[in-house]
Design a protein around this motif. Structure first.
Motif, PDB file in Angstrom:
ATOM      1  N   THR A  37       0.826  -1.211   0.000  1.00 37.67           N
ATOM      2  CA  THR A  37       0.000   0.000   0.000  1.00 37.67           C
ATOM      3  C   THR A  37       0.863   1.266   0.000  1.00 37.67           C
ATOM      4  N   GLU A  38       0.177   2.388  -0.109  1.00 32.86           N
ATOM      5  CA  GLU A  38       0.806   3.695   0.037  1.00 32.86           C
ATOM      6  C   GLU A  38       1.594   3.749   1.349  1.00 32.86           C
ATOM      7  N   VAL A  96      -0.442  14.551 -10.789  1.00 26.41           N
ATOM      8  CA  VAL A  96      -0.025  13.195 -11.162  1.00 26.41           C
ATOM      9  C   VAL A  96      -1.279  12.345 -11.326  1.00 26.41           C
ATOM     10  N   THR A  97      -1.680  12.167 -12.592  1.00 28.43           N
ATOM     11  CA  THR A  97      -2.874  11.362 -12.884  1.00 28.43           C
ATOM     12  C   THR A  97      -2.539   9.881 -12.737  1.00 28.43           C
ATOM     13  N   ARG A  98      -3.570   9.027 -12.796  1.00 30.29           N
ATOM     14  CA  ARG A  98      -3.337   7.585 -12.728  1.00 30.29           C
ATOM     15  C   ARG A  98      -2.440   7.141 -13.892  1.00 30.29           C
ATOM     16  N   GLY A 118      -3.165   6.283  -7.520  1.00 29.71           N
ATOM     17  CA  GLY A 118      -3.984   5.278  -8.198  1.00 29.71           C
ATOM     18  C   GLY A 118      -3.269   4.022  -8.666  1.00 29.71           C
ATOM     19  N   VAL A 119      -1.942   3.944  -8.484  1.00 31.84           N
ATOM     20  CA  VAL A 119      -1.209   2.740  -8.915  1.00 31.84           C
ATOM     21  C   VAL A 119      -1.588   1.548  -8.040  1.00 31.84           C
ATOM     22  N   LYS A 120      -1.808   0.397  -8.667  1.00 33.43           N
ATOM     23  CA  LYS A 120      -1.960  -0.869  -7.953  1.00 33.43           C
ATOM     24  C   LYS A 120      -0.651  -1.641  -8.167  1.00 33.43           C
ATOM     25  N   ALA A 129       3.126  -5.276 -11.234  1.00 30.60           N
ATOM     26  CA  ALA A 129       4.048  -6.410 -11.107  1.00 30.60           C
ATOM     27  C   ALA A 129       3.574  -7.573 -11.974  1.00 30.60           C
ATOM     28  N   GLN A 130       2.265  -7.788 -11.991  1.00 30.41           N
ATOM     29  CA  GLN A 130       1.697  -8.860 -12.816  1.00 30.41           C
ATOM     30  C   GLN A 130       1.973  -8.584 -14.301  1.00 30.41           C
ATOM     31  N   ASN A 131       1.767  -7.362 -14.747  1.00 31.69           N
ATOM     32  CA  ASN A 131       2.030  -7.023 -16.158  1.00 31.69           C
ATOM     33  C   ASN A 131       3.505  -7.197 -16.515  1.00 31.69           C
ATOM     34  N   VAL A 132       4.379  -6.717 -15.636  1.00 27.06           N
ATOM     35  CA  VAL A 132       5.802  -6.650 -15.974  1.00 27.06           C
ATOM     36  C   VAL A 132       6.514  -7.978 -15.720  1.00 27.06           C
ATOM     37  N   PHE A 133       6.202  -8.618 -14.577  1.00 30.45           N
ATOM     38  CA  PHE A 133       6.960  -9.813 -14.181  1.00 30.45           C
ATOM     39  C   PHE A 133       6.127 -11.093 -14.227  1.00 30.45           C
TER      40      PHE A 133
END
Lengths: 329, 329
Positions: free
Chosen positions: A165-166, B140-142, B179-181, B186-190
Motif C-alpha cells: 500500500t501507500e 499526477v494522474t493515474r 492510483g497505482v496498484k 508487477a503482474q504485467n511486468v513480471f
C-alpha cells in the motif's frame, strides 16, 4: 488492540517473543524488531523459536541471540506471538500457560491471545511493529529498521503483492532514512542461496507440465534430485511460484517428495481461485492463493488427483465468469 | 537542467519523445509518463521508438499509441531523448537534426543534447519525470503514475538495487496514492511471460558451470533450445542474473547464440568487479556490474576465453583485498 499492547509493555518487564515454525522474513524480522524495541526501553526480552534461523535471515541484527527451544521453559510477564493463526503454530509446549499477546496482520487470526492486536490493513506485522515504535515513542534505530524492512520486503514479495500500500512504501522510505540499505537486505535475503538450489531449480523446472487449457501447471521435486544436487528440501522454497509468472497459468501444484511415497504439496493460485479449499480436503490449509497439504501413495496418481482438482476449480471459476458475461450480454 | 526543461515545455508546442533501442521499463515508462504530462498541458506529443513495445509493457497507458519508426520523419519543436548514453542509442536516423533534450539518470551521459538534464541521484528517469510534474504543476494522474511506477520498479530491480533510496520509496508511496496498484503492475511486468520462457530457463540453467573457486559462473543459450521451446532470443532476458543469487558467485557470463558461430554475451558482476572493461575488449560496453559484447567462432573456445577473463578479474580483485588485509595486519 495497540493501546493495550503499549500499556502492557509500559507496565511489565520480562518478555519473550516467538513466531511460527519454519519462521519466515516477517516472523523473524518482526520478532527481532520488537526485541530491539523492548531493549531500547530497558526491558528484558528474548526471542525463542522452534526451528533454527534459516540462512537468509542470519544477518538480521540479533539473529545470533535467538534461542531455539521446543518449549517455553521459563515464566515471562508476557509472550508475544507473531503472525500465527493459532496457539499451536509456534510449536512451543506450554505456551498456553503464559500471558499471550497475539500480534497478526491476518484477519483470519483465531484471537487466541489474552491480548489480540490484529491489523489486517498492515502489509506485514513489521509495519505494525513500526507503528508500535511510533505509538510508544521509541526512536527507530538502524537495528529496528533493518528487521522491520526485512519483514516488509519478504511479506510483500518485494512489493509485488496486493498487500503493498501507500503506507507500506511510506514506512519503507522512513526505514531507509533510519539507515536501511535496501540492496544489502535484498542481497542477504534473495542473493545468498546455495549453488545446489540453482541446480535443483533447473531439475524441478524440467518436470513442469500443464493441462490443455494452459491454466493449470504442476511440477515435482524428488528425493533423488535433492541427493544428486546436494540440496535440502528447503532449497525448493519458492519454486512453486515460477509457473505463475506465465501469463495464462492460474494455478500451480508442486509435489515435494519428503520420504518415499510422501509428498509435501504446495498450491498457488492467482485471483479468485481458492486453493486453501483444496488443501483442506487433504488435512492441509492456508490462504486463498497459497496453501499446502501432504499427499501419499503413488506419485503419478497423487499428481493426477491434485491436477484434476485444480483443473476442476479453474473450470468452475471460468464457468462462473462466462455465465456472468452471458447474463450481462 | 530542470528549469530549462520547464521553460522549453511552457514556451513550445510540438514534441516527440524517444528512448533507446530494445526499450525497457524506464525507457518506455518515462517516455509515456512525459507524454501524459505534455498532453495534460494541452501540448502535441508522440512517442516514437525504433523497436516495438515488448509484451511486458503493452499494458502501459498509451503504449498502443507509440509509433515504431526507423527515422525522425517530422520536424518537432523538441525531441526528448530518455535514458540514452549518446545520440545513436535511440537508433533513429536524422535525430541530430532536431532540437534535442537529453534526460538521463546516468552520470556517464555524453551531454549530447541542446539541453541536458542529468540527475544521477534519481533511481530512474521515472523519478525525474515525477519531479518534473511537481516543478511544472501538473497533477499526477493515474496514467502518469502507472508509467512512472513501472519505470521505478524495473530500474530498481523491484527495489533491490543500490539505486533505491528514501526518495524512491517516497515517490512510490505518492504514486500508489495517485492510483497505482503495485500488484497489477508487477503482474504485467513480471507475471506475463510465455510458457516457452519457463522451458528455456530450465534448459539454460542446466548448462550452468562454475570455476573451482565457485566465484565465476557461465551458461549457454543455443538456437536449438530456442527452436525446441518456441522461445525468442528475448525470452532469455534476465537469465544471466540467476547464478548471481548464489552467495559465492561474483560474476556471470551468458552466451546467447544469435546465429551459427555468433554469441551475444551478457556479463554481470557483484561489487567492485568491472565487467564493462572486459566487454570493451570485444567492442562491447556497459556499466561496471552489467555489460555486453558479441563473441564469434567456436563455442567452447569463446566460453573458455570469456570465463578465463572473468576468473582473472576475480582473482585480481581478491589479490587486492588480500594485499590490503596483509598491509592492515
Amino acid at each position: 488492540m495497540l493501546s493495550q499492547v503499549v500499556e502492557l509493555i509500559e507496565a511489565k518487564h520480562r518478555f519473550a517473543i516467538t513466531s511460527h515454525i519454519r519462521p519466515d522474513g516477517d516472523g523473524l524480522g518482526s520478532s527481532l524488531g520488537l526485541y530491539w524495541l523492548l531493549r531500547a526501553l530497558g526491558k528484558e526480552a528474548e526471542v525463542i523459536t522452534h526451528d533454527p534461523v534459516p540462512h537468509s535471515y542470519q544477518e538480521l541484527p540479533g539473529a545470533e541471540e535467538i534461542r531455539v527451544t521446543p518449549n517455553v521453559d521459563q515464566q515471562y510477564d508476557a509472550v508475544f506471538v507473531i503472525e500465527c493463526s493459532d496457539i499451536s503454530r509456534p510449536g512451543l509446549v506450554d505456551l498456553e500457560k503464559q500471558f499471550v499477546v497475539n500480534i497478526d496482520h491476518h484477519a483470519t487470526s483465531a484471537l487466541f491471545g489474552d491480548i489480540n492486536w490484529i491489523d489486517a490493513t498492515a502489509s506485514a506485522v513489521g509495519e505494525m511493529i513500526y507503528n508500535l515504535c511510533k505509538a510508544i515513542g521509541v526512536r527507530v534505530t538502524r537495528e529496528i529498521a533493518e528487521c522491520v524492512y526485512t519483514a516488509l520486503v519478504t511479506d510483500t514479495g518485494s512489493f509485488h503483492y496486493s498487500n503493498t500500500t501507500e503506507r507500506t512504501f511510506k514506512v519503507a522510505s522512513e526505514l531507509v532514512k533510519a539507515g536501511v540499505k535496501p540492496a544489502k537486505i535484498a542481497q542477504n535475503v534473495f542473493g545468498s542461496y546455495a549453488w545446489s538450489k540453482l541446480q535443483l531449480l533447473s531439475q524441478v523446472l524440467a518436470t513442469t507440465q500443464r493441462d490443455e487449457s494452459g491454466r493449470v501447471a504442476w511440477m515435482r521435486q524428488s528425493l533423488q534430485m535433492q541427493e544428486q544436487t546436494g540440496a535440502t528440501e528447503e532449497d525448493g522454497d519458492g519454486f512453486v511460484n515460477y509457473p505463475l509468472t506465465v501469463a495464462e497459468v492460474e494455478t500451480v501444484a508442486l509435489l515435494k517428495e519428503t520420504a518415499p511415497g510422501v509428498y509435501r504439496t504446495s498450491l498457488r493460485s492467482k485471483g479468485d481461485i481458492n486453493v486453501a479449499r483444496i488443501a483442506e480436503r487433504f488435512g492441509g490449509g492456508g490462504h486463498r492463493n497459497a496453501a499446502g497439504c501432504t499427499l501419499r501413495g503413488d506419485w503419478d496418481e497423487a499428481e493426477r488427483l491434485i491436477a484434476g482438482l485444480l483443473i476442476e476449480a479453474v473450470e468452475k471459476r471460468h464457468g462462473e465468469i462466462d455465465r456472468t458475461e452471458d447474463a450481462a450480454a
